[in-house]
Motif scaffolding. Structure first.
Motif, PDB file in Angstrom:
ATOM      1  N   ASN A 222       1.160  -1.401  -0.237  1.00  0.00           N
ATOM      2  CA  ASN A 222       0.080   0.310  -0.540  1.00  0.00           C
ATOM      3  C   ASN A 222       0.865   1.465   0.187  1.00  0.00           C
ATOM      4  N   THR A 224       2.815   4.329  -1.852  1.00  0.00           N
ATOM      5  CA  THR A 224       2.840   5.325  -3.065  1.00  0.00           C
ATOM      6  C   THR A 224       3.556   4.758  -4.598  1.00  0.00           C
ATOM      7  N   SER A 267       5.526   6.365   5.812  1.00  0.00           N
ATOM      8  CA  SER A 267       3.662   6.306   5.595  1.00  0.00           C
ATOM      9  C   SER A 267       3.145   5.609   6.618  1.00  0.00           C
ATOM     10  N   TYR A 271      -0.255   6.313   9.343  1.00  0.00           N
ATOM     11  CA  TYR A 271      -1.913   6.091   9.490  1.00  0.00           C
ATOM     12  C   TYR A 271      -2.412   5.684  11.032  1.00  0.00           C
ATOM     13  N   LEU A 375     -15.255   7.120  -6.576  1.00  0.00           N
ATOM     14  CA  LEU A 375     -14.357   7.530  -5.229  1.00  0.00           C
ATOM     15  C   LEU A 375     -13.555   8.560  -5.121  1.00  0.00           C
ATOM     16  N   TYR A 376     -13.187   8.988  -6.504  1.00  0.00           N
ATOM     17  CA  TYR A 376     -12.707  10.581  -6.435  1.00  0.00           C
ATOM     18  C   TYR A 376     -14.079  12.364  -7.362  1.00  0.00           C
ATOM     19  N   LEU A 379     -12.854  15.618  -6.678  1.00  0.00           N
ATOM     20  CA  LEU A 379     -11.261  15.827  -7.050  1.00  0.00           C
ATOM     21  C   LEU A 379     -10.695  15.353  -8.276  1.00  0.00           C
TER      22      LEU A 379
ATOM     23  N   ALA B  12       1.820   9.248   0.073  1.00  0.00           N
ATOM     24  CA  ALA B  12       0.902   9.328   0.309  1.00  0.00           C
ATOM     25  C   ALA B  12       0.637   8.381   1.670  1.00  0.00           C
ATOM     26  N   ARG B  13      -0.664   8.586   2.993  1.00  0.00           N
ATOM     27  CA  ARG B  13      -1.066   6.879   3.342  1.00  0.00           C
ATOM     28  C   ARG B  13      -2.743   7.631   3.719  1.00  0.00           C
ATOM     29  N   VAL B  92      -8.511   5.453  -0.179  1.00  0.00           N
ATOM     30  CA  VAL B  92      -8.138   5.822  -0.884  1.00  0.00           C
ATOM     31  C   VAL B  92      -7.374   7.115  -1.045  1.00  0.00           C
ATOM     32  N   ALA B  95      -4.453   8.751  -1.842  1.00  0.00           N
ATOM     33  CA  ALA B  95      -4.387   8.437  -3.987  1.00  0.00           C
ATOM     34  C   ALA B  95      -5.102   9.904  -4.137  1.00  0.00           C
ATOM     35  N   GLY B  96      -6.005  10.160  -3.664  1.00  0.00           N
ATOM     36  CA  GLY B  96      -6.849  10.753  -4.175  1.00  0.00           C
ATOM     37  C   GLY B  96      -6.394  12.475  -4.025  1.00  0.00           C
ATOM     38  N   LEU B  98      -3.203  12.947  -3.948  1.00  0.00           N
ATOM     39  CA  LEU B  98      -2.458  13.115  -5.070  1.00  0.00           C
ATOM     40  C   LEU B  98      -2.246  13.327  -5.976  1.00  0.00           C
TER      41      LEU B  98
END
Lengths: 456, 116
Positions: A222, A224, A267, A271, A375-376, A379, B12-13, B92, B95-96, B98
């Protein structure tokens, strides 16, 4: 016993349902002192509570007992101790089955420690009566408003009871709800004889546990920059090599895939944390703004300079409760005008329910049109004309039977709706019970934990 | 000035706590971190996520790690156990973030292209 200068602790399960590769890899390690197995996410205990209500012999991580068959013989030979929060809401049963499983393998002379006291479901009423409001940490509401719907209530206890079990010679320690990092901190306190008021060291152990608790999320999972990672299929599970001053190295199992560098470690440090200066745990409050990271060599990151302070006077309690029902159905809409058609069938479903006499308020209706960047949302630009989309239609409510009618009105869309609808399979979806999550605080003085060590 | 996506500047996380999403961001260098301190504010992130997150956005700074932790309140449709959203735990959202496009000074742009 000679005091060791370095203790090696690995985590072989990041959550209930993690791959069985972790234990396999870690047992091949030359030197390892402890293996931790972390089974409990926030939702796990409510699922276990439901399982126990249906069958009094369930309510714990049954995978754990199965796993022990493979790992205990090797651990015994190599002197590796096992610490797992596998007991869920049924410590008695977990212990009984662990013992009988190990006996059936012909093993003996193994000491099993069991930690109890985290489950306060039976005491909730008494606490409320004596003035503990256990308000929801997010909404501020009083627990009394949902009292009769409560399913489970578990305190995130600290490292001390595990330390006690290890001090009594336990080879395997089983707990219920315990703060995840405490699984790692406890063996350090035991081995290095750290004082429970040496907060810098306790913070170091807590951060080691925080890094380990999600398994391969710290070793390249997971991440980047995933293109830099190789060997995804055999991702290495994480190991800490801790020194008595609290400094440590994070690395991974030998001959495995994955990556340990400053970015993968950072990362995981970031978390699911809140205020990084005040990472609250039952054993201490850790400060993430003091941490120093150094890449020591390939796949080895050294971590030092961790600061901590005294913990707060309360424990966090994780309470779950019945919060009605939800239903979700999925189907595929294709061809020209896929989005327009998806919106039509969404409207159709709820109009049909209305014809059945079932009114679902607007705010309880749900649609996601996959393939349109749902999901975005907001964005990235919407995908305006996809040739196929996956549509998820759902609703929430207090009446499961009414919601089930929604499940029965999905398949008919294929003959009565617009063209291009497919992918409906697997039978009607049914309403599922929704478990609400209620985080609260309770005074530490109210909680008593207990430890018992039994030998087989 | 050059326009880049945040992914070129940071990793990112993300994850969840109830109905709150957290996004950890680590800058790829200390120069980039200093720049992001000024430009990647809580207000910028709040406005970027306006269709997904409905509460406050808080930024915490971790200069020792060239990192930030963003807290997005009321961002997960009620939280992991009760939400209907596919991304029930904000997995997510990192990731968004980013995908965010940023103007950066030419000198900083050169520093990231040089390391590529």
């Amino acid at each position: 016993m000679k005091k060791k200068s370095i203790i090696r602790i690995a985590n072989a399960q990041g959550f209930w349902g993690d791959s069985a590769l972790g234990p396999k890899q870690l047992l091949a390690e030359e030197q390892l002192d402890y293996i931790t197995l972390d089974y409990l996410a926030e939702i796990s205990l409510s699922i276990m509570q439901r399982q126990k209500m249906q069958n009094p012999d369930k309510g714990y991580a049954m995978d754990f007992v199965e796993l022990l068959k493979n790992i205990v013989p090797v651990c015994k030979e190599k002197g590796i101790k096992i610490i797992a929060n596998a007991a869920g809401v049924n410590a008695k049963c977990c212990l009984r089955n662990t013992k009988s499983t190990l006996k059936s393998l012909g093993l003996h002379g193994i000491k099993i420690g069991i930690v109890e006291g985290d489950d306060i479901l039976k005491n909730i009423n008494r606490f409320l009566c004596s003035g503990h409001e256990m308000r929801n940490m997010e909404s501020g509401e009083r627990l009394s408003s949902i009292l009769e719907k409560v399913l489970s209530a578990n305190v995130y206890i600290g490292a001390q009871p595990i330390v006690d079990a290890l001090n009594q010679g336990a080879d395997i320690v089983i707990t219920g709800r315990i703060s995840d990092p405490s699984l790692t901190l406890a063996p350090l306190v035991h081995e290095f004889k750290w004082s429970m008021s040496d907060y810098d060291k306790l913070a170091a152990g807590t951060i080691m546990g925080h890094l380990l608790e999600c398994g391969t999320q710290v070793t390249g999972g997971n991440y980047t920059d995933w293109k830099e990672v190789s060997g995804f299929a055999n991702m290495g599970y994480p190991i800490v090599e801790a020194q008595t001053d609290g400094s440590f190295v994070l690395t991974k199992a030998e001959n495995t895939g994955g990556l340990v560098n400053l970015a993968t470690v950072t990362s995981q440090l970031l978390y699911e944390i809140g205020d990084p200066k005040n990472y609250f745990g039952p054993d201490c409050t850790a400060d993430f703004t003091s941490i120093k990271l150094t890449q020591q060599s390939k796949n080895r990151v050294a971590i030092c300079n961790i600061k901590g302070k005294a913990p707060t006077s309360s424990y966090k309690v994780s309470i779950s409760y019945e919060k009605g029902y939800k239903i979700l159905s999925t189907l595929c809409v294709s061809g020209p005008d896929a989005i327009e058609k998806s919106n039509l069938i969404y409207k159709m479903v709820f109009d049909r329910l209305a014809i059945h006499g079932i009114e679902i308020p607007e705010q309880d209706r749900f649609i996601e049109i996959f393939g349109t960047n749902v999901l975005y949302k907001g964005l990235v630009p919407k995908n305006q004309q996809p040739h196929e989309v996956l549509v998820r239609i759902g609703a929430r409510g207090s009446d499961a039977k009414k919601l089930d009618v929604l499940g029965s009105e999905i398949a008919p869309l294929t003959t009565s709706g617009p063209p291009g609808i497919t992918g409906f399979s697997g039978g009607r979806s049914r309403a599922k019970a929704v478990v609400g999550y209620w985080p609260a605080l309770i005074d530490k003085s109210e909680i008593t934990t207990s430890v018992r060590v039994e030998e087989i | 000035m050059a326009i880049v996506k945040l992914q070129q500047l940071a990793i990112a996380r993300s994850g969840d706590k109830g109905n709150i999403s957290n996004i950890g961001i680590m800058a790829r260098s200390s120069d980039i971190y200093e720049y992001l301190c000024k430009k990647l504010t809580a207000d910028v992130v709040k406005s970027y996520f306006k269709e997904i997150t409905f509460g406050n956005v808080i930024r915490y700074d971790l200069p020792n790690l060239n990192a930030f932790n963003f807290i997005l309140e009321d961002a997960l449709g009620g939280g992991g156990t009760e939400t209907l959203l596919t991304d029930a735990q904000g997995k997510v959202y990192g990731a968004g973030l980013l995908h965010l496009e940023m103007d950066i000074p030419d000198k900083l742009f050169e520093s990231i292209t040089m390391t590529k």
